[in-house]
Design a protein around this motif. Sequence first.
Motif, PDB file in Angstrom:
ATOM      1  N   LEU A  82      16.903 -16.431  18.055  1.00 35.67           N
ATOM      2  CA  LEU A  82      16.726 -17.223  16.832  1.00 35.67           C
ATOM      3  C   LEU A  82      15.317 -17.805  16.755  1.00 35.67           C
ATOM      4  N   TYR A 118      23.148 -21.309   9.480  1.00 40.80           N
ATOM      5  CA  TYR A 118      24.245 -21.868  10.272  1.00 40.80           C
ATOM      6  C   TYR A 118      25.280 -22.611   9.411  1.00 40.80           C
ATOM      7  N   TYR A 125      33.039 -19.224   7.460  1.00 41.41           N
ATOM      8  CA  TYR A 125      33.668 -18.787   8.715  1.00 41.41           C
ATOM      9  C   TYR A 125      33.376 -19.819   9.806  1.00 41.41           C
ATOM     10  N   ARG A 141      35.709  -9.527  12.277  1.00 42.79           N
ATOM     11  CA  ARG A 141      35.248 -10.912  12.124  1.00 42.79           C
ATOM     12  C   ARG A 141      33.763 -11.051  12.446  1.00 42.79           C
ATOM     13  N   GLN A 142      33.310 -10.344  13.473  1.00 40.27           N
ATOM     14  CA  GLN A 142      31.882 -10.387  13.808  1.00 40.27           C
ATOM     15  C   GLN A 142      31.042  -9.802  12.671  1.00 40.27           C
ATOM     16  N   SER A 143      31.511  -8.693  12.110  1.00 42.03           N
ATOM     17  CA  SER A 143      30.768  -8.042  11.027  1.00 42.03           C
ATOM     18  C   SER A 143      30.696  -8.948   9.804  1.00 42.03           C
ATOM     19  N   TYR A 145      30.912 -12.238   9.728  1.00 40.63           N
ATOM     20  CA  TYR A 145      30.062 -13.407  10.000  1.00 40.63           C
ATOM     21  C   TYR A 145      28.575 -13.040   9.946  1.00 40.63           C
ATOM     22  N   LEU A 146      28.213 -11.940  10.611  1.00 39.76           N
ATOM     23  CA  LEU A 146      26.803 -11.539  10.620  1.00 39.76           C
ATOM     24  C   LEU A 146      26.347 -11.118   9.222  1.00 39.76           C
ATOM     25  N   MET A 149      25.711 -14.283   7.273  1.00 36.40           N
ATOM     26  CA  MET A 149      24.424 -14.851   7.714  1.00 36.40           C
ATOM     27  C   MET A 149      23.256 -14.096   7.081  1.00 36.40           C
TER      28      MET A 149
END
Lengths: 241, 92
Positions: A82, A118, A125, A141-143, A145-146, A149
């Motif tokens: 980051l 964030y 999510y 869920r990862q896909s 969230y990313l 973002m």
Amino acid sequence: MKISLFITIIVLSGALAGVSLGLVNLAIVEPYLDTAIGIENQNLFASGEEEDTPEFWANYYSYRVWQKGGQLLAGAILGTSLGTLFGIVFAYSKNSLPGKSMIKKALVLSLIMWATLYVIPFAKYPANPPTVGDPETIILRQSLYLAFMAISGLGALGFYQVYKKINKKAIAFVGYGVMMVATFFVMPPNPDPVQIDSGLLMGFRVTSMIGMSVFWGVVAIILGALWQKTTPDRTAQAKYQ
Amino acid sequence: MILYIGWIILELKYIHLNLTCMSQSKEIAISKSSVPKIAIIALAAIFVLGMFVVGFDQGHIFSVVFGEQAFDEMYIHELTHDMRHAAGFPCH
């Protein structure tokens, strides 16, 4: 610009802020993680997948010590990651950011990136402790969230370009807001039901947000201070003025 | 008349000199604000790799060396497990 110095101060500020994040998490988030994992263990005993034996607990505590060490390592990796994004955006935008010192400019940018990368994704999510997520849905869920973002971050970047070109600056803020509200309702919700104690859930989410907020503040202060101290773009000025 | 033409020539040279200086000062401004592309590429690579390690990997990276076994062990996932939860990334 001194390339090696430029990269070094960005990576260093991200890594140090990431370790700070790891330390804060060890202090305030870990108790909630331990409680949630304790619930997982009780579920394992109830289902017969594991037996409540001294051997189980010996292995468990050893494993948790390893994972808590990983909190610091992962903090350094995430912070560096980051931090590099923060450094890139800061390098391009520092002249147009408000504030007289580099630290103030960096803090303004970190506030924007904290909100877009964030807080806004968190609203759609939110962070969940162990026991909530189904391993079968993790890639989805990862896909999601990313992707959220990325949409929020790239949207902010796009509307910043609009902001620079138009006289009515409010249109850019409204445009970004409308885009994110639409994204919020269009993107699917977290498919997993949240069925844990509300006190545990809220405590975890609040401490999680404190940790990430500390990270964005620390990375801004360190990079701003290092930039001011080392001025990685000084060579070009001295050479061409 | 000759003096007048000479004065005009001098004026034109002066204007040309100014324009040249203006274009040079523009180049200087660009040099100051430019960020080296190689540095941006290196930093962007670090960003993507770091995000993948902490936010996504389920055994993908180690599967390059260990094959399908890496997806069962999920070493990086387990090592970064606590940070994933604490930083808001989805986990199990």
